[in-house]
Design a protein around this motif. Structure first.
Motif, short mmCIF file in Angstrom:
data_model
loop_
_atom_site.label_atom_id
_atom_site.label_comp_id
_atom_site.label_asym_id
_atom_site.label_seq_id
_atom_site.Cartn_x
_atom_site.Cartn_y
_atom_site.Cartn_z
N CYS A 240 48.50 -2.23 -12.57
CA CYS A 240 48.27 -1.26 -13.64
C CYS A 240 49.59 -1.01 -14.37
CB CYS A 240 47.72 0.04 -13.08
SG CYS A 240 48.87 0.93 -12.02
N VAL B 179 39.22 7.41 -11.14
CA VAL B 179 40.19 7.89 -12.12
C VAL B 179 40.73 9.24 -11.67
CG1 VAL B 179 40.52 8.56 -14.54
CG2 VAL B 179 38.96 6.69 -13.96
N ASN B 180 42.01 9.48 -11.91
CA ASN B 180 42.62 10.77 -11.60
C ASN B 180 42.17 11.80 -12.64
OD1 ASN B 180 44.73 10.53 -9.29
ND2 ASN B 180 45.05 8.68 -10.52
N ASP B 181 41.01 12.40 -12.37
CA ASP B 181 40.43 13.34 -13.33
C ASP B 181 40.36 14.77 -12.80
OD1 ASP B 181 38.46 13.05 -11.44
OD2 ASP B 181 36.89 12.41 -12.83
N ASN C 36 39.46 13.11 -17.54
CA ASN C 36 40.30 11.91 -17.43
C ASN C 36 41.24 11.74 -18.61
OD1 ASN C 36 38.80 10.82 -19.60
ND2 ASN C 36 37.37 9.77 -18.23
N ALA D 14 45.04 11.43 -17.81
CA ALA D 14 45.31 10.17 -17.10
C ALA D 14 45.33 9.00 -18.08
CB ALA D 14 44.26 9.95 -16.01
N LEU D 15 44.37 8.97 -19.00
CA LEU D 15 44.32 7.89 -19.99
C LEU D 15 45.50 7.97 -20.95
CD1 LEU D 15 40.49 8.02 -20.64
CD2 LEU D 15 41.74 6.03 -19.75
N GLN E 201 47.67 5.31 -13.50
CA GLN E 201 46.85 4.43 -12.67
C GLN E 201 45.53 4.06 -13.33
OE1 GLN E 201 46.74 6.13 -8.68
NE2 GLN E 201 48.90 5.72 -8.38
N VAL E 202 45.49 4.09 -14.64
CA VAL E 202 44.36 3.62 -15.42
C VAL E 202 44.90 3.21 -16.79
CG1 VAL E 202 43.74 5.97 -16.25
CG2 VAL E 202 42.01 4.14 -16.21
N PRO E 203 44.53 2.05 -17.30
CA PRO E 203 43.63 1.05 -16.72
C PRO E 203 44.23 0.41 -15.47
CG PRO E 203 44.77 0.14 -18.63
CD PRO E 203 45.12 1.60 -18.58
N SER F 220 35.85 10.90 -8.24
CA SER F 220 35.42 10.06 -9.36
C SER F 220 35.00 8.68 -8.88
CB SER F 220 36.55 9.94 -10.40
OG SER F 220 37.70 9.33 -9.84
N HIS G 159 48.81 12.80 -11.54
CA HIS G 159 48.76 12.01 -10.31
C HIS G 159 48.78 12.91 -9.09
CE1 HIS G 159 50.62 8.78 -7.51
NE2 HIS G 159 49.31 8.72 -7.48
#
Length: 457
Positions: A18, A66-68, A74, A77-78, A83-85, A145, A315
């Protein structure tokens, strides 16, 4: 042993398929290359660099959610690539193995969402393709998630996940160790006989979670069972590690706390009939180094300018199971009962005390994670690593990336030669499989519980 009696120090690179792994925000640094994570050439060059530096392996983390938790969304995180994508780590291994001879691969896979019969085949395939250089980091997950993505309402409670994992491991051992005898395959062209049916056994498992009546689809691979990693330091996690794990991954900010965990796991292993040396312990570490202390400090200040504090909180919220967005900067955080990574909550309490605040957390996150970096000249870093090895009893370090690849180039060029001069780091690879390099034997020893499922003919 080194010149002063310290055991040889081992290094794994700690990464993830990632953009943003542990040190949140450093992907924005102009020299960082982690945005190339979807390019195969990026990973094959990475592997060649690590092998040139005589790293034991690359330890690939993974999450399937996903870390939501932060803000109940989310979005953060996006925004910060926390850690996403994230792509599948297992797909990287054959390519990296093809351009190396000795580097080993520890791959994280969440057993909660992997059917054991199919997963056993996947790991045996990787063990064949790498010539016995594969390890499995056994995890049970911590993100709701992920559970929802697989069709569940929520994940199981923390200790219940370990109960499921114990049964899962029994199934895996039966498939890997008990289905094909070592002399099942004879590959006799003249008689048109490849495998002797009487030497291949259907395994039977009728348990609480799993029901299997089948032979393992793969003939015996070099290690049969991959090297077993585990990263839980909670009380239940330590019990699981002492029963199953060959390599344990720990985090911690204080030597005394890590030593207590290491000693406890090894003592438990002995209680289960294993040897204390049957368990290698790798501590998570972040290193920023240079030729001088001044150069290292300047590099650290440069890196720190790109840290994402919000990304770090995203995170932390996911791994702690606490929505940190709900709290003001100095408002006490209620830890409560979390089903995320219990050992992370315990480690944070040891570090900042029982009463956390967002401010205290952010003070720990100087490079975008809760892992305080080691900063100093190569000599100072070598001294620090030796101190940890001697006083906490760890065997090596999982080195998380900062600005990649220069962070590993610095360690290879500056730190490793000093450790080699002190007789504390190998100057060449030993021959053999991953397990042979670590323990001197290609297969699990007879004192490991897996071997009670082994077919002896």
């Amino acid at each position: 042993m080194g010149n002063n009696g310290t055991r040889e120090i081992r290094f794994n690179a700690f990464d993830m398929n990632c953009v943003g792994h542990i040190q949140q925000g450093l992907w924005a640094h102009p020299r960082d290359q982690s945005h190339r994570y979807a390019e195969l050439r990026y990973w094959t060059d990475y592997a060649k660099t690590l092998e040139a530096g005589l790293f034991d392996g690359i330890f690939l983390a993974d999450v399937v959610g996903v870390n939501d938790v932060y803000g109940g969304s989310n979005a953060a995180a996006l925004k910060h690539a926390v850690q996403v994508p994230v792509n599948d780590p297992m797909m990287l291994v054959p390519a990296m193995a093809a351009v190396t001879e000795h580097l080993s691969f520890g791959v994280t896979a969440n057993l909660t969402y992997e059917p054991p019969f199919l997963f056993a085949r996947r790991m045996s395939t990787l063990d064949h393709l790498t010539g016995g250089r594969i390890g499995w980091n056994i995890v049970t997950g911590y993100l709701d998630s992920a559970a929802k993505a697989i069709g569940l309402d929520t994940q199981a409670a923390h200790d219940d996940r370990y109960d499921l994992a114990d049964e899962y491991m029994e199934v895996m051992y039966k498939l890997w160790e008990g289905s094909w005898e070592d002399d099942a395959v004879i590959f006799d062209r003249q008689s048109h006989l490849y495998a002797r049916p009487e030497k291949v056994h259907k395994i039977h498992h009728h348990g609480k979670q799993y029901r299997i009546d089948a032979i393992h689809l793969c003939e015996p691979s070099p290690q049969r069972t991959p090297v077993l990693y585990q990263a839980g330091s909670s009380t239940r996690g330590r019990q699981f590690a002492a029963t199953h794990a060959e390599c344990v991954f720990v985090n911690g900010q204080k030597i005394e706390g890590v030593k207590d965990i290491v000693d406890d796991i090894r003592a438990r292993a002995v209680e289960y009939g294993r040897g204390a040396d049957d368990v290698k312990v790798f501590m998570g570490a972040t290193i920023v180094t240079g030729r001088t202390e001044k150069e290292a400090q300047e590099k650290f200040e440069d890196y720190r300018a790109y840290v994402s504090s919000e990304g770090a909180l995203v995170h932390a919220a996911g791994s702690l199971g606490i929505d940190l967005a709900k709290y003001d900067l100095d408002e006490p955080i209620e830890t409560g009962k979390s089903s995320a990574i219990v050992s992370n909550i315990e480690a944070m309490t040891r570090t900042v005390g029982p009463q956390w605040t967002r401010r205290k957390l952010l003070e720990q996150m100087v490079l975008g994670s809760r892992q305080a970096p080691m900063i100093g000249s190569a000599e100072q870093i070598a001294d620090t690593l030796v101190t940890w090895a001697e006083q906490a009893g760890v065997d090596g370090f999982n080195l998380s990336r900062t600005v990649v690849p220069e962070c590993f180039n610095d360690i290879i060029a500056l730190v490793i030669p000093i450790l080699q001069e002190r007789g504390l780091y190998k100057t060449s690879y030993r021959d053999g499989t991953f397990r042979e390099k670590l323990f001197g034997t290609p297969r699990l020893p007879n004192r490991h519980m897996a071997t009670k499922y082994r077919m002896t003919g």
